[in-house]
Design an enzyme around this catalytic site. Structure first.
Site, PDB file in Angstrom:
ATOM      1  N   GLU A 291       0.668  -1.365   0.062  1.00  0.00           N
ATOM      2  CA  GLU A 291      -0.060   0.048   0.050  1.00  0.00           C
ATOM      3  C   GLU A 291       0.657   1.276   0.630  1.00  0.00           C
ATOM      4  O   GLU A 291       0.488   2.230   0.869  1.00  0.00           O
ATOM      5  CB  GLU A 291      -1.328  -0.151   1.411  1.00  0.00           C
ATOM      6  CG  GLU A 291      -2.323  -1.069   1.171  1.00  0.00           C
ATOM      7  CD  GLU A 291      -2.865  -1.187   2.427  1.00  0.00           C
ATOM      8  OE1 GLU A 291      -3.711  -1.480   1.951  1.00  0.00           O
ATOM      9  OE2 GLU A 291      -2.235  -1.049   3.483  1.00  0.00           O
TER      10      GLU A 291
HETATM   11  C1  TNX Z   1      -4.322  -3.442   4.417  1.00  0.00           C
HETATM   12  S1  TNX Z   1      -3.360  -6.290   4.053  1.00  0.00           S
HETATM   13  C2  TNX Z   1      -3.290  -3.285   5.020  1.00  0.00           C
HETATM   14  C3  TNX Z   1      -3.068  -3.002   6.536  1.00  0.00           C
HETATM   15  C4  TNX Z   1      -4.432  -2.982   7.105  1.00  0.00           C
HETATM   16  C5  TNX Z   1      -5.261  -4.195   6.466  1.00  0.00           C
HETATM   17  C6  TNX Z   1      -6.448  -3.561   7.448  1.00  0.00           C
HETATM   18  C7  TNX Z   1      -2.056  -4.978   3.764  1.00  0.00           C
HETATM   19  C8  TNX Z   1      -0.934  -5.383   3.139  1.00  0.00           C
HETATM   20  N1  TNX Z   1      -2.079  -3.554   4.680  1.00  0.00           N
HETATM   21  O1  TNX Z   1      -2.648  -1.854   6.440  1.00  0.00           O
HETATM   22  O2  TNX Z   1      -3.958  -2.926   8.487  1.00  0.00           O
HETATM   23  O3  TNX Z   1      -5.618  -3.841   5.317  1.00  0.00           O
HETATM   24  O4  TNX Z   1      -6.979  -4.718   6.949  1.00  0.00           O
END
Ligand code: TNX
Length: 481
Positions: A291
């Protein structure tokens, strides 16, 4: 029993009953495991259960020819023998024996017998070598004692990796001597604005040691280049404009990034990965990579190989979320797939494998323990959908991603993100009863996976969790024993 063993044969008329004069026999390699098991059983039975060299009423032996985690367990009227080729294999066998004993054997106070095990002969070995759970200690911090309790519970299901998510926008949780403000300032808060926390080097070492005693390997994650607000807030010099942002205690993602064209960024990561790697018996260090919505994509593609090289330099293999597969990856990289079975994520998984990487599967719509069970679940998130107990269990790691050979799959991991979870009771509620299903997907043979049969085995875990004081979700689709 969960996970279902490879092969199990009932031995009728051969019930074993633990008597007050029972002994636990062991060889030197399994002695610590024998002591751990005896301590547990003494509390509930009140029996002395001396640990002795060689054979006993219950015998733990590492003299078998089995490889790695494989073991055999034989219980008949005369005793119980667990045989493996390694201490790790014996440990896995002991978790099976604990589940064969009555639930009250897990009690911490003395209970009435009888202490019986139905006669059985079990041969068992794992399907995958990586069977993980992730705990996010950044959004809410969990103390060493709380994480130990978590390890106690997950290791009963043969989980062998604990991925600790140690840095994020809301907090930095592991001491780095060369960058002390990361924890002093960057670790001070958590989601909601309450007091955060962090692990000193000694505390972290204690966690790693305790996990090791339960044959769980800690995989540390330092999330980069996004999810870095806590670091950026602690050190102005890491910011492009030289100005530190404020600490962040809400739950948005994707707004922070390390500065990709700044030399100081890599000096920082070099120090961090060195100090973290020094405390890591695992062969991998996780560099995050998820992300990074505020990192221009060209910058991201420049950053990942540079950061990866700093991990490799420490003698560790790289692990990272599947986004990193868009960049060239060093040999031996482990890519953690968190897609919801969408084509973009699947294409990155294929790209990872084409580069020679292997995969750990954490499909968000199946294995994310922070997703709500149903629309009314008071805790958790729902961006990846609702994840019922059946939804989390009913998938096949070997065929989840099209065009990926089964040989590229290292195993599975169930991540627990903690935006909505600020204490252990809430953690337990989201983890149980879903984690045992993921553990079974990681351990048991493909042909053993069957929801109807699993459901009734899962129901039998209820009394065990009651004895252990686990705040599990009594999912209505399970006929709890
Ligand atoms: C996505 S999944 C994220 C996290 C959040 C999560 C909440 C991923 C690799 N990153 O930063 O906590 O969603 O479900």
């Amino acid at each position: 029993m969960i996970p279902q063993p490879t092969a199990q044969q009932a031995l009728p008329e051969q019930t074993f009953t633990l008597q007050p004069d029972a002994t636990i026999g062991t060889d030197p390699a399994a002695r610590a495991i024998a002591n751990q098991f005896a301590t547990r059983l003494r509390r509930s039975t009140g029996y002395p259960l001396p640990v002795q060299d060689g054979a006993g009423t219950i015998t733990l032996s590492t003299q078998g020819s089995q490889a790695g985690e494989a073991y055999e367990l034989h219980a008949d009227a005369s005793g119980v023998t667990i045989t493996a080729g390694t201490a790790e294999g014996v440990f896995r066998g002991v978790t099976t024996l604990r589940q064969l004993l009555p639930a009250k054997a897990e009690a911490t106070t003395q209970q009435d017998g009888p202490w019986q095990v139905a006669g059985t002969s079990i041969t068992d070995a794992p399907r995958y070598g990586y069977r993980g759970v992730m705990l996010d200690v950044t959004r809410h911090f969990f103390t060493v004692d709380q994480v130990k309790h978590f390890i106690d519970l997950v290791s009963l299901y043969k989980i062998n990796r604990l991925h600790l998510h140690l840095s994020d926008d809301q907090g930095w949780r592991i001491q780095v001597d060369s960058w002390p403000r990361l924890t002093q300032y960057g670790g001070s808060l958590q989601v909601g604005g309450g007091t955060g926390g962090s692990y000193t080097k000694d505390e972290y070492a204690e966690l790693v040691r305790y996990a090791g005693e339960h044959y769980v390997t800690v995989v540390p994650e330092i999330d980069t280049p996004g999810h870095t607000n806590a670091a950026l807030a602690s050190y102005p010099e890491l910011n492009a404009d030289g100005v530190a942002p404020k600490l962040y205690t809400e739950t948005e993602v994707g707004f922070s990034t390390l500065t990709v064209d700044l030399d100081r960024t890599y000096e920082f990561l070099d120090d961090v990965f060195r100090e973290v790697a020094e405390q890591t018996p695992a062969e991998v260090v996780h560099l995050g990579g998820d992300e990074a919505h505020s990192t221009p994509h060209e910058d991201y593609l420049t950053f990942v190989p540079k950061a990866a090289q700093l991990v490799v330099k420490q003698g560790k293999r790289v692990m990272g979320w599947h986004e990193i597969a868009d960049a060239p990856l060093p040999a031996g990289t482990v890519v953690q797939y968190w897609g919801t079975e969408d084509e973009k994520a699947q294409a990155l998984a294929v790209k990872a494998v084409e580069q020679g990487a292997t995969l750990v599967l954490s499909p968000a719509n199946r294995s994310y323990l922070d997703m709500k069970y149903h629309a009314e679940t008071p805790l958790g998130l729902d961006w990846a959908g609702l994840v019922s107990v059946e939804q989390s269990y009913s998938w096949n790691p070997a065929t989840l991603i099209p065009n990926v050979p089964a040989s590229a799959i290292d195993g599975v991991e169930a991540p627990l993100w903690t935006e909505t979870l600020d204490d252990l009771a809430k953690v337990e509620f989201m983890v149980f009863p879903r984690l045992p299903g993921i553990a079974e997907l990681g351990w048991s043979a493909e042909d053993a996976l069957d929801w109807t049969a699993y459901k009734s085995r899962l129901a039998e875990q209820g009394p065990r969790w009651d004895v252990l004081g686990v705040n599990f979700y009594r999912a209505p689709e399970i006929d709890w024993a």
